[in-house]
Design an enzyme around this catalytic site. Structure first.
Site, PDB file in Angstrom:
ATOM      1  N   CYS A  76      -3.020   1.753   6.683  1.00  0.00           N
ATOM      2  CA  CYS A  76      -3.209   1.202   8.030  1.00  0.00           C
ATOM      3  C   CYS A  76      -3.751   2.279   8.959  1.00  0.00           C
ATOM      4  O   CYS A  76      -4.393   1.986   9.953  1.00  0.00           O
ATOM      5  CB  CYS A  76      -1.892   0.668   8.565  1.00  0.00           C
TER       6      CYS A  76
ATOM      7  N   GLU B 213       4.834  -3.625  12.337  1.00  0.00           N
ATOM      8  CA  GLU B 213       3.877  -2.552  12.040  1.00  0.00           C
ATOM      9  C   GLU B 213       2.700  -3.231  11.354  1.00  0.00           C
ATOM     10  O   GLU B 213       2.773  -3.583  10.182  1.00  0.00           O
ATOM     11  CB  GLU B 213       4.510  -1.503  11.106  1.00  0.00           C
TER      12      GLU B 213
ATOM     13  N   ASN C 256       0.808  -1.232   0.000  1.00  0.00           N
ATOM     14  CA  ASN C 256       0.000   0.000   0.000  1.00  0.00           C
ATOM     15  C   ASN C 256       0.839   1.279   0.000  1.00  0.00           C
ATOM     16  O   ASN C 256       0.383   2.304  -0.489  1.00  0.00           O
ATOM     17  CB  ASN C 256      -1.034  -0.010   1.126  1.00  0.00           C
TER      18      ASN C 256
ATOM     19  N   GLU D 276       8.580   3.088  14.236  1.00  0.00           N
ATOM     20  CA  GLU D 276       9.387   3.490  13.078  1.00  0.00           C
ATOM     21  C   GLU D 276       9.309   5.005  12.965  1.00  0.00           C
ATOM     22  O   GLU D 276       8.263   5.601  13.232  1.00  0.00           O
ATOM     23  CB  GLU D 276       8.856   2.850  11.793  1.00  0.00           C
TER      24      GLU D 276
HETATM   25  P1  NAP Z   1       0.370  -8.824   3.981  1.00  0.00           P
HETATM   26  O1  NAP Z   1      -0.487  -9.708   3.176  1.00  0.00           O
HETATM   27  O2  NAP Z   1       0.546  -9.103   5.407  1.00  0.00           O
HETATM   28  O3  NAP Z   1       1.780  -8.781   3.228  1.00  0.00           O
HETATM   29  C1  NAP Z   1       2.827  -7.971   3.675  1.00  0.00           C
HETATM   30  C2  NAP Z   1       4.136  -8.555   3.230  1.00  0.00           C
HETATM   31  O4  NAP Z   1       4.321  -9.822   3.848  1.00  0.00           O
HETATM   32  C3  NAP Z   1       4.258  -8.796   1.735  1.00  0.00           C
HETATM   33  O5  NAP Z   1       5.579  -8.523   1.341  1.00  0.00           O
HETATM   34  C4  NAP Z   1       3.949 -10.264   1.612  1.00  0.00           C
HETATM   35  O6  NAP Z   1       4.525 -10.854   0.480  1.00  0.00           O
HETATM   36  C5  NAP Z   1       4.596 -10.786   2.858  1.00  0.00           C
HETATM   37  N1  NAP Z   1       4.076 -12.083   3.309  1.00  0.00           N
HETATM   38  C6  NAP Z   1       2.856 -12.621   3.120  1.00  0.00           C
HETATM   39  N2  NAP Z   1       2.782 -13.834   3.720  1.00  0.00           N
HETATM   40  C7  NAP Z   1       3.983 -14.049   4.297  1.00  0.00           C
HETATM   41  C8  NAP Z   1       4.540 -15.103   5.065  1.00  0.00           C
HETATM   42  N3  NAP Z   1       3.842 -16.189   5.372  1.00  0.00           N
HETATM   43  N4  NAP Z   1       5.812 -14.996   5.494  1.00  0.00           N
HETATM   44  C9  NAP Z   1       6.542 -13.903   5.196  1.00  0.00           C
HETATM   45  N5  NAP Z   1       6.070 -12.859   4.481  1.00  0.00           N
HETATM   46  C10 NAP Z   1       4.810 -12.936   4.042  1.00  0.00           C
HETATM   47  O7  NAP Z   1      -0.119  -7.305   3.930  1.00  0.00           O
HETATM   48  P2  NAP Z   1      -0.501  -6.435   2.666  1.00  0.00           P
HETATM   49  O8  NAP Z   1      -1.815  -6.910   2.179  1.00  0.00           O
HETATM   50  O9  NAP Z   1       0.650  -6.367   1.732  1.00  0.00           O
HETATM   51  O10 NAP Z   1      -0.627  -4.997   3.327  1.00  0.00           O
HETATM   52  C11 NAP Z   1      -1.762  -4.543   3.953  1.00  0.00           C
HETATM   53  C12 NAP Z   1      -1.634  -4.665   5.457  1.00  0.00           C
HETATM   54  O11 NAP Z   1      -0.485  -3.943   5.895  1.00  0.00           O
HETATM   55  C13 NAP Z   1      -2.790  -4.050   6.190  1.00  0.00           C
HETATM   56  O12 NAP Z   1      -3.186  -4.880   7.231  1.00  0.00           O
HETATM   57  C14 NAP Z   1      -2.217  -2.734   6.729  1.00  0.00           C
HETATM   58  O13 NAP Z   1      -2.861  -2.231   7.875  1.00  0.00           O
HETATM   59  C15 NAP Z   1      -0.818  -3.137   7.015  1.00  0.00           C
HETATM   60  N6  NAP Z   1       0.048  -1.954   7.075  1.00  0.00           N
HETATM   61  C16 NAP Z   1       0.493  -1.546   8.297  1.00  0.00           C
HETATM   62  C17 NAP Z   1       1.278  -0.416   8.402  1.00  0.00           C
HETATM   63  C18 NAP Z   1       1.778   0.048   9.729  1.00  0.00           C
HETATM   64  O14 NAP Z   1       2.689   0.880   9.744  1.00  0.00           O
HETATM   65  N7  NAP Z   1       1.251  -0.422  10.839  1.00  0.00           N
HETATM   66  C19 NAP Z   1       1.614   0.300   7.249  1.00  0.00           C
HETATM   67  C20 NAP Z   1       1.141  -0.143   6.013  1.00  0.00           C
HETATM   68  C21 NAP Z   1       0.357  -1.284   5.948  1.00  0.00           C
HETATM   69  P3  NAP Z   1       3.629 -11.257  -0.791  1.00  0.00           P
HETATM   70  O15 NAP Z   1       3.090  -9.982  -1.319  1.00  0.00           O
HETATM   71  O16 NAP Z   1       4.600 -11.911  -1.687  1.00  0.00           O
HETATM   72  O17 NAP Z   1       2.557 -12.171  -0.296  1.00  0.00           O
END
Ligand code: NAP
Length: 484
Positions: free
Chosen positions: A292, A258, A159, A465
């Site tokens: 997020c 995060e 995102n 962060e």
């Molecule tokens: P995600 O599905 O959790 O994926 C995040 C990252 O983790 C991607 O690089 C993904 O790779 C990888 N990943 C997925 N499964 C994994 C596993 N089993 N082991 C290791 N890595 C794995 O999240 P997203 O859909 O990309 O992002 C949206 C989420 O991020 C939302 O929940 C949002 O709130 C959160 N977010 C939080 C913050 C914060 O600062 N708190 C900031 C931005 C976003 P692949 O793409 O290859 O699956």
């Protein structure tokens, strides 16, 4: 291999390992799709476990030299990276639009925010201090020094493909760590462009390695099992964060998390409604709701709810929707599954009695659009109030007392950010202190700032962060007992 998807910006599409751009060891590649058209726009190397371990080798080889590099020199390189990023902000923004879908204005805002992490941590690199204390016995000194924690695995979401990478790389490099960045598979191009820019800025070979891979689980497990790796910094969903924490626990690896959010907006009885609408609009619609920090539940005092809902409906209904490069205010969501999930949440809320003020359905294809939506009279038990929406939908719920609003806001496993609107600062501060979240915005809809500690409590994460705190996550303190 490279792509010229964006005029004036050549982006490598292989892995960055030890300063070389190399294909995946098995030759595998995966597609990158433009969410505005659902068309494939590029393909990138699909890193394997062998590639991941080769990245650890490269990061390990570069580690002693980088840790020994003078902080002033590390700072100069980060400043050069800041300058290059600002110089190319429009090209990088276009690249983000092409693979993520967000509006150009949001993408440009992201690139500027992302670049600031390089500048901020260039400034922090020369301010890592230790401490000398006198032991209570008075017999000796307690000396504490801060050292780079070691090789860090950085995993980022789609995102904010630029900012989530620089928010980790900036402090890691400032602290003297070497890194392996595993970007989200939806948006690997921006991470590869950032890797190229860092190399151009003078980051030595092997200090930053970029490993796109669709085998995220296997790659992360292999890297974390390597005893040379000492740090995991993850931004993404709470669900994946939990899995990674379990893996990190097996190897006792320091972890920064995060994770997801479910941000409440509290519009108190004495709020200025126009200020609250403007703040809620920003908190909800920045990044098309795919943040997020996005406002997920809008609790509005019963005396203001009709006026607030009408004004927010008018503002959200007026937003233009379309491909990010056409000047539209809201772009497509990242993929078809995201549209489906947002629609399910909206329909469930409607089935429980919510009223659609504006929007309420998916937009026209072929891209992945959802119409900006305001829902009124949403039940506090609706799924949409309990789950991260990650789309352009604002559910409004009325409340009667500050205590009720606080209880509703805190009734979630998440605790990233909250927003409070009130004209009485003492009241707003009282409410802020009672809210279970790592960050609170008062009378404003954005809290992100590279100089501030960003992060959540409860299941929204561990660690911070940004700010000085962000650098400390990449250091280990060492106590040296001294007789002198
Ligand atoms: P995600 O599905 O959790 O994926 C995040 C990252 O983790 C991607 O690089 C993904 O790779 C990888 N990943 C997925 N499964 C994994 C596993 N089993 N082991 C290791 N890595 C794995 O999240 P997203 O859909 O990309 O992002 C949206 C989420 O991020 C939302 O929940 C949002 O709130 C959160 N977010 C939080 C913050 C914060 O600062 N708190 C900031 C931005 C976003 P692949 O793409 O290859 O699956």
């Amino acid at each position: 291999m490279t792509t010229d998807l964006v005029a004036g910006l050549t982006v490598p599409t292989n892995l960055l390992r030890g300063g070389a751009w190399v294909p995946a060891e098995d030759g595998g590649r995966f597609d990158v799709v433009d969410p505005a058209t659902a068309q494939v726009i590029a393909d990138v190397a699909n890193g394997t476990v062998t590639d991941a371990l080769a990245c650890v080798d490269a990061a390990h080889e570069a580690a002693p030299g980088w840790a020994a590099t003078a902080p002033r020199e590390r700072a100069s390189i980060l400043l050069r990276a800041f300058d290059l990023m600002v110089e190319r902000e429009r090209e990088l923004a276009e690249l983000i639009v092409r693979e993520n879908g967000k509006s150009f204005e949001d993408a440009l805002g992201e690139v500027r925010y992302a670049a600031e992490f390089f500048r901020w941590y260039a400034e922090e690199a020369v301010r890592v201090s230790g401490e000398v204390r006198t032991a209570p016995s008075g017999n000796n000194r307690i000396m504490v020094v801060r050292q780079p924690i070691g090789i860090a695995l950085l995993i980022t979401p789609w995102n904010f493909p630029a900012a989530m990478a620089t928010r980790k790389i900036g402090p890691a490099l400032a602290a003297g760590c070497t890194v392996i960045l595993k970007p989200a598979s939806e948006t690997p191009l921006t991470a590869l462009a950032v890797g190229a820019l860092l190399a151009e800025a003078g980051v030595p070979d092997g200090v930053v390695n970029v490993l796109p891979s669709r085998r995220s689980g296997a790659v992360a497990e292999a890297v974390l099992a390597d005893p040379r790796v000492r740090k995991l910094s993850f931004t993404g969903s709470t669900e994946v964060g939990r899995t990674l924490l379990k893996t990190a626990a097996d190897h006792v690896i320091s972890s920064s998390m995060e994770l997801g959010g479910n941000a409440p907006v509290l519009v108190l009885e004495d709020a200025d409604v126009d200020v609250a609408v403007a703040g809620a609009l920003l908190a909800k619609m920045r990044n098309g709701g795919e943040a997020c920090t996005a406002a997920n539940r809008l609790y509005v005092h019963r005396s203001l709810v009709a006026e607030f809902t009408e004004k927010l409906g008018a503002a959200i209904g007026a937003l233009s929707v379309g491909p990010g490069m056409t000047g539209a205010a809201v772009g497509p969501l990242v993929n078809a599954a995201a549209v489906e999930k947002v629609d399910e949440l909206v329909q469930e809320a409607v089935a429980r009695g919510a009223r659609v003020v504006v929007g309420g359905q998916a937009g026209e294809g072929p891209g992945f659009y959802y119409r900006p939506t305001v829902l009124a009279d949403v039940s506090v038990d609706a799924q949409i109030a309990g789950e991260e929406i990650f789309g352009p939908v604002a559910p409004v719920i009325a409340f009667d007392t500050d205590d009720e609003a606080i209880a509703l806001a805190n009734d979630t496993e998440y605790g990233l950010v909250s927003y409070v609107f009130s004209q009485d600062l003492a009241r707003a501060l009282r409410v802020s202190e009672a809210l279970e979240s790592g960050m609170v915005g008062i009378n404003r809809g954005v809290v992100s700032d590279p100089a501030a500690p960003f992060g959540g409590v409860k299941q929204s994460g561990i660690g911070r962060e940004g700010g000085h705190e962000g650098l400390l996550e990449y250091t280990e303190s060492k106590y040296i007992a001294v007789d002198w």
